[in-house]
Write an enzyme that holds these catalytic residues in place. Structure first.
Site, PDB file in Angstrom:
ATOM      1  N   LEU A 189      37.601  25.262 -25.589  1.00 22.79           N
ATOM      2  CA  LEU A 189      37.488  26.647 -25.109  1.00 22.79           C
ATOM      3  C   LEU A 189      36.322  27.398 -25.742  1.00 22.79           C
ATOM      4  O   LEU A 189      35.938  27.142 -26.885  1.00 22.79           O
ATOM      5  CB  LEU A 189      38.798  27.401 -25.382  1.00 22.79           C
ATOM      6  CG  LEU A 189      40.051  26.795 -24.746  1.00 22.79           C
ATOM      7  CD1 LEU A 189      41.262  27.697 -25.018  1.00 22.79           C
ATOM      8  CD2 LEU A 189      39.889  26.582 -23.246  1.00 22.79           C
ATOM      9  N   HIS A 190      35.772  28.317 -24.973  1.00 25.81           N
ATOM     10  CA  HIS A 190      34.666  29.169 -25.423  1.00 25.81           C
ATOM     11  C   HIS A 190      34.932  30.574 -24.865  1.00 25.81           C
ATOM     12  O   HIS A 190      35.911  30.765 -24.108  1.00 25.81           O
ATOM     13  CB  HIS A 190      33.327  28.591 -24.945  1.00 25.81           C
ATOM     14  CG  HIS A 190      33.278  28.301 -23.474  1.00 25.81           C
ATOM     15  ND1 HIS A 190      33.304  29.292 -22.509  1.00 25.81           N
ATOM     16  CD2 HIS A 190      33.231  27.123 -22.792  1.00 25.81           C
ATOM     17  CE1 HIS A 190      33.247  28.749 -21.313  1.00 25.81           C
ATOM     18  NE2 HIS A 190      33.223  27.423 -21.445  1.00 25.81           N
ATOM     19  N   GLY A 238      33.871  32.188 -22.455  1.00 26.42           N
ATOM     20  CA  GLY A 238      34.034  32.253 -20.992  1.00 26.42           C
ATOM     21  C   GLY A 238      35.490  32.066 -20.610  1.00 26.42           C
ATOM     22  O   GLY A 238      36.050  32.823 -19.806  1.00 26.42           O
ATOM     23  N   HIS A 239      36.138  31.053 -21.195  1.00 23.61           N
ATOM     24  CA  HIS A 239      37.566  30.838 -20.932  1.00 23.61           C
ATOM     25  C   HIS A 239      38.380  32.055 -21.384  1.00 23.61           C
ATOM     26  O   HIS A 239      39.323  32.478 -20.711  1.00 23.61           O
ATOM     27  CB  HIS A 239      38.088  29.618 -21.707  1.00 23.61           C
ATOM     28  CG  HIS A 239      37.497  28.308 -21.287  1.00 23.61           C
ATOM     29  ND1 HIS A 239      36.667  27.581 -22.108  1.00 23.61           N
ATOM     30  CD2 HIS A 239      37.626  27.573 -20.160  1.00 23.61           C
ATOM     31  CE1 HIS A 239      36.317  26.455 -21.496  1.00 23.61           C
ATOM     32  NE2 HIS A 239      36.878  26.421 -20.311  1.00 23.61           N
ATOM     33  N   GLN A 248      39.790  14.069 -11.654  1.00 23.60           N
ATOM     34  CA  GLN A 248      38.641  14.814 -11.131  1.00 23.60           C
ATOM     35  C   GLN A 248      37.320  14.310 -11.691  1.00 23.60           C
ATOM     36  O   GLN A 248      36.264  14.837 -11.358  1.00 23.60           O
ATOM     37  CB  GLN A 248      38.802  16.311 -11.361  1.00 23.60           C
ATOM     38  CG  GLN A 248      38.615  16.780 -12.796  1.00 23.60           C
ATOM     39  CD  GLN A 248      38.954  18.244 -12.937  1.00 23.60           C
ATOM     40  OE1 GLN A 248      40.099  18.663 -12.831  1.00 23.60           O
ATOM     41  NE2 GLN A 248      37.931  19.074 -13.166  1.00 23.60           N
ATOM     42  N   GLY A 263      36.949  30.920 -12.982  1.00 23.04           N
ATOM     43  CA  GLY A 263      35.611  31.440 -13.260  1.00 23.04           C
ATOM     44  C   GLY A 263      34.664  31.231 -12.084  1.00 23.04           C
ATOM     45  O   GLY A 263      34.703  30.200 -11.419  1.00 23.04           O
ATOM     46  N   ASP A 295      32.286  28.016 -11.795  1.00 25.63           N
ATOM     47  CA  ASP A 295      32.571  26.879 -10.906  1.00 25.63           C
ATOM     48  C   ASP A 295      32.787  27.442  -9.503  1.00 25.63           C
ATOM     49  O   ASP A 295      33.898  27.493  -8.990  1.00 25.63           O
ATOM     50  CB  ASP A 295      33.806  26.122 -11.408  1.00 25.63           C
ATOM     51  CG  ASP A 295      33.569  25.507 -12.777  1.00 25.63           C
ATOM     52  OD1 ASP A 295      33.085  24.383 -12.831  1.00 25.63           O
ATOM     53  OD2 ASP A 295      33.832  26.189 -13.782  1.00 25.63           O
ATOM     54  N   SER A 305      31.894  24.068 -21.718  1.00 26.80           N
ATOM     55  CA  SER A 305      32.398  23.156 -22.750  1.00 26.80           C
ATOM     56  C   SER A 305      31.387  22.039 -22.989  1.00 26.80           C
ATOM     57  O   SER A 305      31.296  21.492 -24.089  1.00 26.80           O
ATOM     58  CB  SER A 305      33.723  22.543 -22.303  1.00 26.80           C
ATOM     59  OG  SER A 305      34.635  23.563 -21.981  1.00 26.80           O
ATOM     60  N   ARG A 306      30.640  21.688 -21.966  1.00 29.76           N
ATOM     61  CA  ARG A 306      29.687  20.583 -22.082  1.00 29.76           C
ATOM     62  C   ARG A 306      28.492  20.954 -22.967  1.00 29.76           C
ATOM     63  O   ARG A 306      27.808  20.070 -23.472  1.00 29.76           O
ATOM     64  CB  ARG A 306      29.189  20.158 -20.701  1.00 29.76           C
ATOM     65  CG  ARG A 306      30.251  19.446 -19.870  1.00 29.76           C
ATOM     66  CD  ARG A 306      29.622  18.792 -18.647  1.00 29.76           C
ATOM     67  NE  ARG A 306      30.465  17.726 -18.136  1.00 29.76           N
ATOM     68  CZ  ARG A 306      31.397  17.879 -17.205  1.00 29.76           C
ATOM     69  NH1 ARG A 306      31.595  19.065 -16.677  1.00 29.76           N
ATOM     70  NH2 ARG A 306      32.122  16.853 -16.807  1.00 29.76           N
TER      71      ARG A 306
HETATM   72  P1  AMP Z   1      37.091  24.160 -17.448  1.00 37.11           P
HETATM   73  O1  AMP Z   1      37.784  24.082 -18.763  1.00 37.11           O
HETATM   74  O2  AMP Z   1      35.643  23.832 -17.512  1.00 37.11           O
HETATM   75  O3  AMP Z   1      37.819  23.395 -16.358  1.00 37.11           O
HETATM   76  O4  AMP Z   1      37.137  25.684 -17.012  1.00 37.11           O
HETATM   77  C1  AMP Z   1      38.348  26.373 -16.919  1.00 37.11           C
HETATM   78  C2  AMP Z   1      38.110  27.696 -16.245  1.00 37.11           C
HETATM   79  O5  AMP Z   1      37.196  28.470 -16.996  1.00 37.11           O
HETATM   80  C3  AMP Z   1      37.485  27.530 -14.844  1.00 37.11           C
HETATM   81  O6  AMP Z   1      38.083  28.460 -13.952  1.00 37.11           O
HETATM   82  C4  AMP Z   1      36.045  27.844 -15.100  1.00 37.11           C
HETATM   83  O7  AMP Z   1      35.371  28.340 -13.956  1.00 37.11           O
HETATM   84  C5  AMP Z   1      36.140  28.911 -16.171  1.00 37.11           C
HETATM   85  N1  AMP Z   1      34.882  28.990 -16.907  1.00 37.11           N
HETATM   86  C6  AMP Z   1      34.192  27.970 -17.467  1.00 37.11           C
HETATM   87  N2  AMP Z   1      33.038  28.431 -18.008  1.00 37.11           N
HETATM   88  C7  AMP Z   1      33.007  29.769 -17.777  1.00 37.11           C
HETATM   89  C8  AMP Z   1      32.079  30.814 -18.080  1.00 37.11           C
HETATM   90  N3  AMP Z   1      30.934  30.565 -18.716  1.00 37.11           N
HETATM   91  N4  AMP Z   1      32.378  32.062 -17.696  1.00 37.11           N
HETATM   92  C9  AMP Z   1      33.535  32.340 -17.035  1.00 37.11           C
HETATM   93  N5  AMP Z   1      34.457  31.396 -16.720  1.00 37.11           N
HETATM   94  C10 AMP Z   1      34.196  30.133 -17.083  1.00 37.11           C
END
Ligand code: AMP
Length: 299
Positions: free
Chosen positions: A53-54, A56-57, A81, A167, A170, A206-207
């Site tokens: 997590l960062h 954004g999450h 996925q 977010g 994506d 996360s990447r």
């Molecule tokens: P992930 O863990 O990458 O599957 O992301 C989980 C959720 O966090 C998804 O709905 C993403 O679109 C959202 N997300 C990832 N990065 C960001 C970001 N930089 N800003 C806002 N939401 C994000």
């Protein structure tokens, strides 16, 4: 007070008077928690994630907190996925730091199942949402959206949220999830949250934690190109010319291996010939080294 056996509680090592996170590893515990909240007439906000997590999450969690009585986050690196097994194996996993972060931002519960709990048979479903599922991410990552829809549908059925938060980072996934919930007739409101960026413009991901410092600075070419295209659009240029302009800019960023940089209608995912849409979006995907990054900007 929610009383469910067989879960563990995170945050006891912190101030014991503050909120603690209930961490569920099984479907039945999570369902029981959700049932209890629904029976009490309270609302559930759900933030599905793959962890690492960062901020954004966390912006999704905070939005959910502002709109719902209880917030649950899932942390599950969903194998169906990933269309590349080494990408799956190398996906960052930082559960303890994630739980700390969620604790500090007032998330109430976390669902973090093992693969076997979610996939007793490892099967995934299939959905056809036309261009939305076949273009761009759908084309470059065959089967990816089937995996996303499979896991999100399962998670929605387990968590039974009133609202779920995704977010705009994506962008195509968000559009697919809206279609999925409509198609499946699920009574869940899908809330979108703007992309959070680092100060220099790089979209948080996360990447990013897998990038070397050199790759990190090369990756800045992505947001720089998107921002330059947004500026150029103001000059009254056509969508096709703006796209050529973007591709020309990308040639200067030799450390970025472009998959696509495409201007589409954000609803239909058709190419734009004119600007007669309220939802024009530029979508990017490409590699920096072995790391695949995506970004987008609405213009
Ligand atoms: P992930 O863990 O990458 O599957 O992301 C989980 C959720 O966090 C998804 O709905 C993403 O679109 C959202 N997300 C990832 N990065 C960001 C970001 N930089 N800003 C806002 N939401 C994000």
């Amino acid at each position: 007070m929610i009383k469910i056996p067989n879960f563990y509680v995170w945050g006891l090592k912190k101030d014991p008077t503050t909120l603690r996170i209930t961490v569920f590893e099984t479907i039945s515990q999570t369902r029981a928690w959700a049932d209890e909240i629904r029976t009490a007439g309270k609302t559930i906000g759900f933030v599905p994630t793959m962890g690492a997590l960062h901020p954004g999450h966390i912006s999704l969690v905070e939005k959910a907190r502002s709109e719902c009585d209880y917030v649950i986050t899932s942390i599950f690196v969903n194998p169906t996925q990933f269309n590349n097994s080494s990408d799956l194996a190398r996906y960052p996993r930082t559960l303890e730091a994630d739980l700390d972060m969620l604790h500090d931002h007032g998330c109430h519960a976390v669902f973090t199942p093992e693969i076997a709990e979610m996939y007793p048979t490892m099967q995934k479903g299939h959905w056809d949402f036309g261009l939305l599922s076949s273009r761009l991410e759908g084309f470059f990552r065959p089967g990816h959206f089937d995996g996303v829809c499979t896991v999100v549908k399962k998670l929605f059925e387990i968590v039974t949220p009133h609202k779920a938060y995704f977010g705009e980072k994506d962008y195509q996934q968000l559009a697919i999830i809206r279609k999925l919930t409509a198609y499946e007739g699920m009574d869940i409101e899908i809330i979108s949250v703007p992309t959070m960026r680092e100060k220099d413009g790089l979209a948080m991901s996360s990447r990013n934690m897998r990038l070397t410092p050199e790759q990190r600075s090369a990756a800045l070419g992505i947001s720089k190109t998107l921002f330059a295209m947004r500026e150029k659009r103001k000059e009254g240029i056509s969508p096709a010319d703006l796209q050529s302009f973007g591709h020309a800019l990308m040639t200067h960023h030799t450390d970025i291996r472009l998959e696509y940089l495409q201007i589409v209608d954000g609803d239909t995912f058709e190419d734009l010939t004119t600007w007669n849409t309220a939802r024009a979006v530029i979508l990017f995907a490409g590699y920096v080294g072995e790391i695949r990054l995506i970004d987008n900007i609405s213009i």
